[in-house]
Scaffold this motif. Structure first.
Motif, PDB file in Angstrom:
ATOM      1  N   CYS A  16      -7.433  52.647   6.246  1.00  0.00           N
ATOM      2  CA  CYS A  16      -6.885  51.608   5.295  1.00  0.00           C
ATOM      3  C   CYS A  16      -6.925  50.130   6.404  1.00  0.00           C
ATOM      4  O   CYS A  16      -7.492  49.121   5.725  1.00  0.00           O
ATOM      5  CB  CYS A  16      -5.439  51.851   4.819  1.00  0.00           C
ATOM      6  SG  CYS A  16      -5.617  52.862   3.311  1.00  0.00           S
ATOM      7  N   ALA A  17      -6.057  50.353   7.495  1.00  0.00           N
ATOM      8  CA  ALA A  17      -6.205  49.261   8.539  1.00  0.00           C
ATOM      9  C   ALA A  17      -7.298  48.973   8.850  1.00  0.00           C
ATOM     10  O   ALA A  17      -7.892  47.667   8.939  1.00  0.00           O
ATOM     11  CB  ALA A  17      -5.365  49.612   9.639  1.00  0.00           C
ATOM     12  N   THR A  20      -9.254  47.084   6.117  1.00  0.00           N
ATOM     13  CA  THR A  20      -8.861  45.729   5.992  1.00  0.00           C
ATOM     14  C   THR A  20      -9.247  44.874   6.762  1.00  0.00           C
ATOM     15  O   THR A  20      -9.552  43.569   6.764  1.00  0.00           O
ATOM     16  CB  THR A  20      -7.242  45.919   6.047  1.00  0.00           C
ATOM     17  OG1 THR A  20      -6.574  46.733   5.025  1.00  0.00           O
ATOM     18  CG2 THR A  20      -6.733  44.534   5.753  1.00  0.00           C
ATOM     19  N   THR A  50     -15.190  49.681   0.577  1.00  0.00           N
ATOM     20  CA  THR A  50     -13.681  50.009   0.828  1.00  0.00           C
ATOM     21  C   THR A  50     -13.644  50.908  -0.528  1.00  0.00           C
ATOM     22  O   THR A  50     -12.845  52.002  -0.331  1.00  0.00           O
ATOM     23  CB  THR A  50     -12.603  49.031   0.886  1.00  0.00           C
ATOM     24  OG1 THR A  50     -12.784  48.209   1.986  1.00  0.00           O
ATOM     25  CG2 THR A  50     -11.431  49.641   0.737  1.00  0.00           C
ATOM     26  N   TYR A  58      -6.276  54.244  -1.964  1.00  0.00           N
ATOM     27  CA  TYR A  58      -6.404  53.537  -0.492  1.00  0.00           C
ATOM     28  C   TYR A  58      -7.112  52.464  -0.474  1.00  0.00           C
ATOM     29  O   TYR A  58      -6.989  51.689   0.257  1.00  0.00           O
ATOM     30  CB  TYR A  58      -6.859  54.714   0.422  1.00  0.00           C
ATOM     31  CG  TYR A  58      -5.951  56.031   0.855  1.00  0.00           C
ATOM     32  CD1 TYR A  58      -4.683  55.661   1.483  1.00  0.00           C
ATOM     33  CD2 TYR A  58      -6.098  57.107   0.101  1.00  0.00           C
ATOM     34  CE1 TYR A  58      -3.961  56.717   1.473  1.00  0.00           C
ATOM     35  CE2 TYR A  58      -5.312  58.122   0.291  1.00  0.00           C
ATOM     36  CZ  TYR A  58      -4.212  58.061   0.949  1.00  0.00           C
ATOM     37  OH  TYR A  58      -3.415  59.087   1.289  1.00  0.00           O
ATOM     38  N   SER A  62      -5.486  48.897   0.840  1.00  0.00           N
ATOM     39  CA  SER A  62      -6.279  48.312   1.830  1.00  0.00           C
ATOM     40  C   SER A  62      -6.476  46.977   1.500  1.00  0.00           C
ATOM     41  O   SER A  62      -6.232  45.767   2.316  1.00  0.00           O
ATOM     42  CB  SER A  62      -7.702  49.048   2.188  1.00  0.00           C
ATOM     43  OG  SER A  62      -8.348  48.261   3.421  1.00  0.00           O
ATOM     44  N   TYR A  66      -4.917  43.114   2.782  1.00  0.00           N
ATOM     45  CA  TYR A  66      -5.939  41.964   3.106  1.00  0.00           C
ATOM     46  C   TYR A  66      -4.870  40.727   2.537  1.00  0.00           C
ATOM     47  O   TYR A  66      -4.996  39.564   3.064  1.00  0.00           O
ATOM     48  CB  TYR A  66      -7.164  42.196   2.670  1.00  0.00           C
ATOM     49  CG  TYR A  66      -7.879  40.922   2.627  1.00  0.00           C
ATOM     50  CD1 TYR A  66      -8.393  40.158   3.587  1.00  0.00           C
ATOM     51  CD2 TYR A  66      -8.256  40.414   1.300  1.00  0.00           C
ATOM     52  CE1 TYR A  66      -9.128  39.113   3.571  1.00  0.00           C
ATOM     53  CE2 TYR A  66      -9.135  39.057   1.177  1.00  0.00           C
ATOM     54  CZ  TYR A  66      -9.496  38.574   2.351  1.00  0.00           C
ATOM     55  OH  TYR A  66      -9.967  37.423   2.377  1.00  0.00           O
TER      56      TYR A  66
END
Length: 197
Positions: A16-17, A20, A50, A58, A62, A66
Motif C-alpha cells: 500500500c505504501a 501510494t 494500484t 488495499y 493506498s 495519497y
C-alpha cells in the motif's frame, strides 16, 4: 482478494505504501496544458495499476493515503502542490475520482484470474467514472459551459488515457499472475503455521 493472515497483512501494508509512492511520483511527472487547469500527469495511470494489483480494499487504502497526505499539506499532488485548496479546486473532482476509479477497478477484477478483457473493462469503466466526476466538478468550480468543461477536462486527455490503459493492461498481463501467486503463497504458508500451532 487475499486471505487475512498476519504475514500477508504486513506485506500488503508495505505494498500500500509502495503504490501510494508510485501515485505521488506520477503526480510529479506533470505537464501543464494551456486549455485546462488540469495538467497531464501519470497519477491516474498508477491509480489504475494500484486497482489491478491491490484490489478494492488495499487499493482504496493506498489511494486514500495519497489524498490524505496532500490534504495535510505534503506536496504530493500534480506539480508538487498540496492542500485543501487543490483538493477542492478545479482538480478536485479528478482527485476524489481516483478513489472511485480504484474501487471500481478493484471490484471488477476481484477474485478473477488475470484476463485482458476483464482488465480492459475494469480500466475503461474506471476512467469513465473518473471523468464523470472530474468534468462536472470542473464545470461547477470554474462556472464553465458543458462544451468548455469537456474541452478543458476531457478532450485533451483522451489519447493519453487510451495509452495508459494499454500500458496498464500490459503490466497486468505480465506481472499480475506472479504478484497474486506470491500473495497466495504467503497466505498458504501462514495457514500452515497456524495449523501447526
Amino acid at each position: 482478494m487475499y486471505k487475512n493472515a498476519p504475514a500477508l497483512n504486513l506485506r500488503m501494508t508495505v505494498y500500500c505504501a509502495l503504490f501510494t509512492a508510485f501515485i505521488i511520483v506520477g503526480g510529479f511527472i506533470s505537464i501543464p496544458i494551456p486549455v485546462s487547469p488540469v495538467p497531464i500527469v501519470l497519477s491516474d495511470f498508477f491509480v489504475m495499476v494500484t486497482g489491478l494489483f491491490l484490489g478494492f480494499k488495499y487499493g482504496v487504502i493506498s489511494t486514500t493515503l495519497y489524498l490524505a497526505l496532500g490534504a495535510i499539506g505534503l506536496p504530493v499532488f500534480a506539480g508538487g502542490t498540496a492542500g485543501l485548496a487543490i483538493l477542492f479546486g478545479p482538480r478536485g473532482g479528478y482527485l476524489f475520482g481516483f478513489l472511485l476509479m480504484v474501487a471500481c477497478i478493484g471490484l471488477i477484477t476481484a477474485k478473477r484470474k488475470p484476463a485482458m478483457i476483464t482488465h480492459l473493462i475494469a480500466l475503461v469503466v474506471g476512467n469513465i467514472i473518473l471523468y464523470l466526476i472530474g468534468v462536472p466538478w470542473l464545470k461547477m468550480i470554474m462556472n464553465l459551459s458543458w462544451a468548455a468543461a469537456i474541452a478543458a477536462g476531457l478532450a485533451p486527455f483522451i489519447i493519453g488515457t487510451v495509452i495508459k490503459i494499454a500500458v496498464a493492461i500490459t503490466l497486468g498481463r505480465v506481472l499480475l499472475p506472479k504478484f497474486r501467486q506470491t500473495m497466495t503463497s504467503i497466505s498458504a504458508q501462514q495457514t500452515d503455521v497456524d495449523e501447526e500451532e
